[in-house]
Design an enzyme around this catalytic site. Structure first.
Site, PDB file in Angstrom:
ATOM      1  N   CYS A  63      59.219 -12.143  61.189  1.00 51.97           N
ATOM      2  CA  CYS A  63      59.311 -13.550  61.577  1.00 51.97           C
ATOM      3  C   CYS A  63      59.411 -14.465  60.354  1.00 51.97           C
ATOM      4  CB  CYS A  63      58.088 -13.927  62.404  1.00 51.97           C
ATOM      5  SG  CYS A  63      57.950 -15.684  62.761  1.00 51.97           S
ATOM      6  N   TYR A 195      68.631 -19.761  65.382  1.00 52.80           N
ATOM      7  CA  TYR A 195      68.156 -19.399  66.716  1.00 52.80           C
ATOM      8  C   TYR A 195      68.934 -20.157  67.787  1.00 52.80           C
ATOM      9  CZ  TYR A 195      64.235 -16.952  64.602  1.00 52.80           C
ATOM     10  OH  TYR A 195      63.467 -16.069  63.870  1.00 52.80           O
TER      11      TYR A 195
END
Length: 333
Positions: A63, A195
């Site tokens: 992440c 994203y």
């Protein structure tokens, strides 16, 4: 992916039906602060006193948001003061888990939990929202201080200085206006922009994300041809917030998220800059390409239904970066 709804786990992907196919990120739920003396933080939220061994950091190597926190833990010499648990890179129907059958996944070293969601519901049995990393957990009061990476790195930047003696400042007052300006653009169009492109479910939503994303990369390439760092000659949090996206770009975002107009290696200044930051002492140890590749390609079944994990690319991050040369020679390495 999944999320908690009033404390109950629901295995559900992002719903883009009401946003024209556009991805919208949830806001963080826990927003308190660790401060040097335990007084309230800059936004007036509850304060937690900086103490050695009191706090536990939950991260994923995959992440980019959690990676920020790992980097600042390293830069500020906090390894001996804040322990870390690393989740498994696969994020499937149960979300982040503490399975240990992948190199580098540690299990829950603080509480022996099975799922990261158990940490959230242990603090608030009725909590709703996505279960995200990083999480900064207070073992003294058994509560979550924060799951907002942008604020955790600012806590790490200064709150523990009295314990470590490390006064390096990546949020210096004279540069804060410039840092905030850069952060805002980079977050919207690049950190989160990858994203928005990758999770888009319509062509229009994808193009609305990917066009400004490459506009920003072009802008950064020009900026880094003039300046050593994003705010001038001083390395700041803006650089590290950008780095965690750049280091994943060619391996993941370029192909998996369809951000394929150009790669970072195609930008001379950006690629040299990425190598420079990677070569800062201790930073390479926070970079795990095996976790990057496995998490994104294996976890996102809606994007990669056969869960084939690519083998590449081969990136020479240890090559000389040349960023310490005169500015007219930057990017030539």
């Amino acid at each position: 992916m999944g999320k908690l709804v009033n404390g109950e786990w629901k295995d559900t992907w992002y719903d883009t039906s009401e946003t024209g196919g556009a991805f919208q990120r949830d806001t963080s739920k826990f927003r308190s602060w660790v401060t040097a003396d335990g007084e309230p933080g800059p936004d007036g939220a509850d304060g937690f006193k900086a103490e050695s061994g009191r706090y536990h950091l939950y991260v994923s190597f995959a992440c980019p948001w959690a990676h920020r926190a790992l980097i600042f833990r390293t830069l500020k010499g906090l390894e001996q003061h804040i322990d870390v648990s690393v989740v498994h890179p696969d994020m499937l129907g149960d979300g982040w888990t503490f399975d240990t059958n992948f190199d580098g996944a540690t299990g829950d070293r603080q509480g022996g939990r099975r799922f990261l969601r158990d940490l959230y519901t242990g603090v608030n049995p009725d909590v709703s929202g996505r279960v995200t990393v990083p999480v900064l957990y207070d073992t003294a009061t058994n509560t979550i201080v924060s799951n907002e990476s942008a604020e955790i790195i600012r806590m790490f930047n200064s709150a523990f200085d009295g314990l470590t003696g490390n006064t390096d400042d990546y949020w210096p007052k004279p540069l804060r206006g410039r840092i905030e300006e850069v952060n805002a653009r980079v977050y919207d169009t690049l950190n989160n922009g990858v994203y928005k492109a990758g999770f888009a479910t319509t062509q229009d939503a994808y193009e609305d994300a990917v066009v400004p994303l490459f506009d920003t990369l072009d802008w950064l390439e020009d900026l880094l041809g003039q300046n050593r760092y994003l705010a001038g000659d001083t390395l700041t949090e803006a650089d590290w917030r950008l780095f965690t996206t750049l280091i994943r770009f060619d391996a993941v975002y370029h192909g998996h998220f369809k951000c394929n107009r150009r790669r970072i290696v195609d930008y001379p200044n950006l690629w040299a800059y990425t190598r420079e930051l990677y070569q800062v002492p201790g930073i390479a140890d926070t970079v795990r390409f095996d976790h990057f590749m496995r998490h994104y390609h294996y976890s996102h079944e809606t994007i990669n239904p056969h869960r084939i994990v690519p083998v590449g690319p081969a990136l020479d991050l240890d090559a000389p970066h040349g960023r310490d040369k005169p500015r007219d020679q930057m990017g030539a390495a």
